[in-house]
Design an enzyme around this catalytic site. Sequence first.
Site, short mmCIF file in Angstrom:
data_model
loop_
_atom_site.label_atom_id
_atom_site.label_comp_id
_atom_site.label_asym_id
_atom_site.label_seq_id
_atom_site.Cartn_x
_atom_site.Cartn_y
_atom_site.Cartn_z
N PHE A 16 0.81 -1.22 0.00
CA PHE A 16 0.00 0.00 0.00
C PHE A 16 0.84 1.27 0.00
CE2 PHE A 16 -0.20 -2.13 4.17
CZ PHE A 16 0.55 -1.25 4.93
N CYS A 65 1.26 2.86 -3.56
CA CYS A 65 0.13 3.46 -4.28
C CYS A 65 -0.66 4.48 -3.45
CB CYS A 65 -0.81 2.37 -4.79
SG CYS A 65 -1.41 1.23 -3.55
N HIS A 66 -0.38 4.59 -2.17
CA HIS A 66 -1.15 5.48 -1.28
C HIS A 66 -0.17 6.26 -0.41
CE1 HIS A 66 -3.93 6.52 2.07
NE2 HIS A 66 -4.86 6.46 1.14
N PHE A 67 0.36 7.27 -0.76
CA PHE A 67 0.29 8.02 -2.01
C PHE A 67 1.69 8.10 -2.57
CE2 PHE A 67 -3.09 9.66 0.72
CZ PHE A 67 -4.20 9.62 -0.11
N VAL A 70 1.55 6.44 3.04
CA VAL A 70 0.87 6.27 4.31
C VAL A 70 -0.09 5.07 4.17
CG1 VAL A 70 -0.94 7.95 3.72
CG2 VAL A 70 -0.49 7.44 6.12
#
EC number: 4.2.1.59
Length: 172
Positions: A67, A70-72, A77
């Site tokens: 994650f 892709c976040h962010f 985070v």
Amino acid sequence: MQNKPSSYDREDLLASSRGELFGPNGPQLPAPNMLMMDRIPLMSETEGLFGKGKVIAELDITPDLWFFDCHFPGDPVMPGCLGLDAMWQLVGFFLGWVGGQGKGRALGVGEVKFTGQVLPTAKKVTYEIDFKRVINRKLVMGLADGRVLVDGKEIYVAKDLKVGLFQDTSAF
């Protein structure tokens, strides 16, 4: 389930995701990447803030977790919804641990507050679930409060997490 273990390691959690832990009709944890814990060091039917059960689970944080990419991009985070989902996962796991049968489904949450974040520099996320009520009859449902800590600091609180187990989910 007689003589239930009071803790589970990663292999046990993966067995749950394959439907091998609580029997063919028992609830399952999701498989990776949605499996949001590495171990459960405590399962108790009598401990907790309300004396009706407690679960503690942990997730090891490394910068290469899926994650963070892709976040962010440029501002990595862990999505808060993943921590919330982990708490629902644990309520469903507990229901299977106490003998409930059926497919787990999150039914809601009364209130969620986010006061911090999980960054790639963190080492460990801890989930603590305190059960308020467990129904294990024709209706199988758990009601609990939960919190998420990162490296020992509380960052999320959820009140009235609700999960049910269902024999037939076709009407959902």
